[in-house]
Write a protein that holds these residues in place. Structure first.
Motif, short mmCIF file in Angstrom:
data_model
loop_
_atom_site.label_atom_id
_atom_site.label_comp_id
_atom_site.label_asym_id
_atom_site.label_seq_id
_atom_site.Cartn_x
_atom_site.Cartn_y
_atom_site.Cartn_z
N GLU A 199 0.72 -1.10 0.03
CA GLU A 199 -0.18 -0.02 0.06
C GLU A 199 1.00 1.23 0.02
O GLU A 199 0.50 2.25 -0.43
N GLY A 211 -6.55 -5.62 3.35
CA GLY A 211 -6.88 -4.20 2.91
C GLY A 211 -7.54 -3.78 1.76
O GLY A 211 -8.06 -4.63 1.05
N GLU A 212 -7.16 -2.66 1.10
CA GLU A 212 -7.53 -1.99 -0.05
C GLU A 212 -6.90 -2.66 -1.30
O GLU A 212 -6.10 -1.70 -2.04
N VAL A 213 -6.66 -4.00 -1.34
CA VAL A 213 -5.87 -4.47 -2.80
C VAL A 213 -6.79 -5.39 -3.52
O VAL A 213 -7.92 -5.72 -2.87
N ARG A 220 -2.04 -3.44 -5.75
CA ARG A 220 -2.88 -2.33 -5.36
C ARG A 220 -3.89 -1.99 -6.31
O ARG A 220 -3.96 -2.24 -7.65
#
Length: 307
Positions: free
Chosen positions: A142, A158-160, A284
């Motif tokens: 990130e 997370g935001e992946v 990402r």
């Protein structure tokens, strides 16, 4: 019109935030400490703001505004890098440097097969490897310090974006004289009465093993604070008769037993299909190299097949 910081100034600032030391930050940027300090001072003057506290502290201390600027600088540099990556990927896909993170319960058992295959399939690709636990790898991804991860699902990623590429079944590892070793298959329910040996906190395989056995995460604290730091250590603990554990098939194929007196048995679950973890790539979200990473998936999946 606003005067914008230069990418180099932002790199100096991020290096200082990451290393917490002027000398190490300067080394990471391949400049002298005085050059890095001057660059950050120039940035503060340009922004007309104090990003660092000035005092006697030996380590840099960021002001609240400085911490906010660090976060925005990461986003800004990632966006600039994405511009260059988009052009490079279109011009020559799967070439150049790729910063690749892998977790410890995959890396030692897969990389000896994977690296030669990738060199042959993508000769212009240069892999820089980083082995670490899932949480730290995701944090580096990130932050833009890694490009691609190979990890095991489920995880707090997370935001992946993730792409599952193979199932990795679990098997029971038992001491040679264990009562369950007389069975062809070990029911998962039978493990509830056994002393389950686990990796230390932070390894996703610990949570996967607890999930397979129907135990809450955070259960089964290690006695006297002792837990295995690697699968090789875990195998030796089983061989010593300290308890039983679950091992992924990938590790068994990679030679984790290495002659240890341990019995391996398939697991039998009420659902019918054997318990497993899912091996996956992660990058990402909205990465301009997403198409490249998907192109790597078949080669990695092929390397995961038993030799």
């Amino acid at each position: 019109m606003l005067t914008l910081p230069s990418p180099q100034q932002l790199r100096y600032l991020l290096a200082l935030a990451d290393h917490g030391h002027f000398g190490r930050a300067a080394t990471s940027c391949a400049v002298t400490q005085s050059t890095l300090s001057a660059g950050i001072i120039a940035l503060e003057r340009q922004l007309d703001a104090h990003l660092l506290e000035r005092g006697s502290a030996k380590r840099p201390v960021f002001t609240p505004l400085g911490l906010e600027v660090v976060g925005r600088a990461r986003t800004a540099l990632s966006a600039l890098e994405a511009v260059a990556e988009t052009v490079a990927a279109a011009r020559d896909p799967l070439s150049g440097p790729l910063r690749f993170g892998v977790i410890p319960t995959i890396g030692p058992f897969l990389l000896p097969r994977l690296m030669p295959a990738l060199r042959e399939a993508f000769p212009r690709l240069r892999l820089w490897l980083r082995e670490d636990q899932t949480d730290r790898l995701v944090g580096q991804l990130e932050a833009g310090r890694l490009d691609l991860l190979l990890l095991a699902l489920p995880c707090a990623c997370g935001e992946v974006e993730t792409l599952p590429i193979a199932a990795d079944p679990f098997l029971a590892a038992l001491p040679a004289d264990h009562r369950l070793a007389s069975r062809e298959r070990v029911p998962v329910a039978a493990l509830g009465a056994e002393r389950l040996l686990l990796l230390e906190d932070g390894h996703c395989l610990r949570d996967h093993a607890l999930d397979v056995c129907g135990l809450a995460r955070g259960a089964m604290p290690a006695e006297d604070g002792i837990a295995a730091t690697s699968l090789h250590t875990l195998v030796q603990m089983v061989a010593g008769g300290l308890g039983v554990t679950l091992l992924p098939q990938l590790a068994l194929e990679g030679g984790v037993l290495a002659g240890a007196q341990v019995e391996i048995r398939p697991l039998e679950s009420e659902g019918g299909s054997p318990p497993s973890r899912s091996l996956a790539l992660a990058w990402r979200a909205r990465s301009p190299r997403a198409a490249e990473f998907r192109g790597l998936a078949p080669a990695i999946a092929a390397a995961l097949q038993p030799a």
